[in-house]
Enzyme design. Sequence first.
Site, PDB file in Angstrom:
ATOM      1  N   LYS A   1      45.225  36.844  44.820  1.00 23.54           N
ATOM      2  CA  LYS A   1      45.931  35.767  45.003  1.00 23.54           C
ATOM      3  C   LYS A   1      47.104  36.215  45.922  1.00 23.54           C
ATOM      4  O   LYS A   1      47.461  35.366  46.780  1.00 23.54           O
ATOM      5  CB  LYS A   1      46.587  34.962  43.874  1.00 23.54           C
ATOM      6  CG  LYS A   1      47.251  33.748  43.925  1.00 23.54           C
ATOM      7  CD  LYS A   1      46.405  32.749  44.756  1.00 23.54           C
ATOM      8  CE  LYS A   1      47.299  31.576  44.956  1.00 23.54           C
ATOM      9  NZ  LYS A   1      48.617  31.736  45.847  1.00 23.54           N
TER      10      LYS A   1
ATOM     11  N   CYS B   1      43.946  28.898  45.135  1.00 25.74           N
ATOM     12  CA  CYS B   1      43.075  29.442  46.038  1.00 25.74           C
ATOM     13  C   CYS B   1      43.580  30.667  46.696  1.00 25.74           C
ATOM     14  O   CYS B   1      44.947  30.532  47.149  1.00 25.74           O
ATOM     15  CB  CYS B   1      42.534  28.345  46.925  1.00 25.74           C
ATOM     16  SG  CYS B   1      41.822  26.882  46.539  1.00 25.74           S
TER      17      CYS B   1
ATOM     18  N   CYS C   1      31.860  40.513  47.851  1.00 20.17           N
ATOM     19  CA  CYS C   1      33.162  40.897  47.297  1.00 20.17           C
ATOM     20  C   CYS C   1      33.102  42.396  46.480  1.00 20.17           C
ATOM     21  O   CYS C   1      34.204  42.505  46.070  1.00 20.17           O
ATOM     22  CB  CYS C   1      33.801  39.595  46.655  1.00 20.17           C
ATOM     23  SG  CYS C   1      34.304  38.402  47.741  1.00 20.17           S
TER      24      CYS C   1
ATOM     25  N   HIS D   1      43.311  39.743  49.984  1.00 18.74           N
ATOM     26  CA  HIS D   1      41.680  39.978  49.701  1.00 18.74           C
ATOM     27  C   HIS D   1      41.163  40.442  51.051  1.00 18.74           C
ATOM     28  O   HIS D   1      40.547  39.325  51.420  1.00 18.74           O
ATOM     29  CB  HIS D   1      41.265  38.715  49.038  1.00 18.74           C
ATOM     30  CG  HIS D   1      39.878  38.698  48.875  1.00 18.74           C
ATOM     31  ND1 HIS D   1      39.369  39.855  48.567  1.00 18.74           N
ATOM     32  CD2 HIS D   1      38.842  37.705  48.743  1.00 18.74           C
ATOM     33  CE1 HIS D   1      37.950  39.528  48.083  1.00 18.74           C
ATOM     34  NE2 HIS D   1      37.611  38.227  48.520  1.00 18.74           N
TER      35      HIS D   1
END
Length: 398
Positions: free
Chosen positions: A340, A213, A88, A344
């Site tokens: 969020k 998540c 990431c 992503h």
Amino acid sequence: MATGIKDKVAIIGMGCSRFGERWDVGSEQLVSEAFCEALADAGIEHRQIEAAWLGSALDSVNVGNSAIPLSTTLRLQGIPVSRVENMCATGTEALRGAAYAVASGAVDIALAVGVEKLKDTGYGGLPVPTKGTLNDLWVPYCSAPAGFAQLAAGYRARYGVSREDLKRALAHVSWKSHQNGTKSPKAHLRKAVPMETILNAPMIAEPLGVFDCCGVSDGSAVAIVTTPQIARALGKQDLVTIKALQLSTSSGRESGMGEWDGSYVVNTRNAARAAYREAGITDPRGQLSQIEVHDCFSITELVTMEDLGVSEDGRAVFDVLDGKFDADGALPCQIDGGLKCFGHPVGASGLRMVYEHYLQLLGRAGERQLKNPTLGLSHNLGGVPYNGVAAISIVGLM
């Protein structure tokens, strides 16, 4: 002794595609969307770019295992183009390559690109790890939510925080991101969600519910960098320069030794210390104007506040509940919605964070514009708390 790259590299152009489920386009179109914005912003010609870095972590189908797709997409004829990946932190790695090339004097103008086309993989989240790699020495086979739920358990055990207080703080983290995401036209998720909906959502991995998540997205972000001297010669008035770029990577010590209690992320603390030293920051709570952190899960954002030193250890729960990191708080966090809600696409996320700082610093953030920001910090966390990589980038006005 190394002096770092503070104020040796200026960002003269940035671009970002719309993030989301982009079924109608491929990686090439996403890159082109972001690149065209960045090139126009920089006010340079295509031929002036002397080197480029492509960051893509998981998109082997569309991007492959070389930088050739970037060369062909943007027609980068005859210049060095490299592909990098670091989970990431991949987008930050691309920026680091371009920035170091400029700071060293190897090139005058460099390009950093991050892109990922993940919705086509068929996975709702990240692909399952492949067995038989060197990484298997340290990474147990568990889901990402399970790995980060352990961070919540370690945090609660160390500080004696009640489940109710922690759950409310986690819900506030997600609620804040959804509120901010409504003001980001390029965000993946742009719908506000009531606090009660977040608190009562189905459980994924205790204490993380559905809204704790982040998902994955398709998207791309781009930066064009040069020296401050060249930027001035190009007519740039307000310069956004890189103050620090630092990474810290696990060696296996966290999961192999008994000194770590699982309540924080060692690599984030290491990278933050190095970045503050490089940037000359002695009081991050007072000096930083805004932060973008790797909120892959709400617990990650909460713990990162302490790892970055903007909350006292054990106090982030209460700082979050007090609104310290809200859009109108003392230190706004995820003003664009974060992972969020903005989205992503793994290889692009680090550059997307810098893109938000860049817009804010130049007063171009529209409805979500902050008042007189001067320094922005971005944080990426790849892997899991006990085995991963943390990246910190700090940018500000010169």
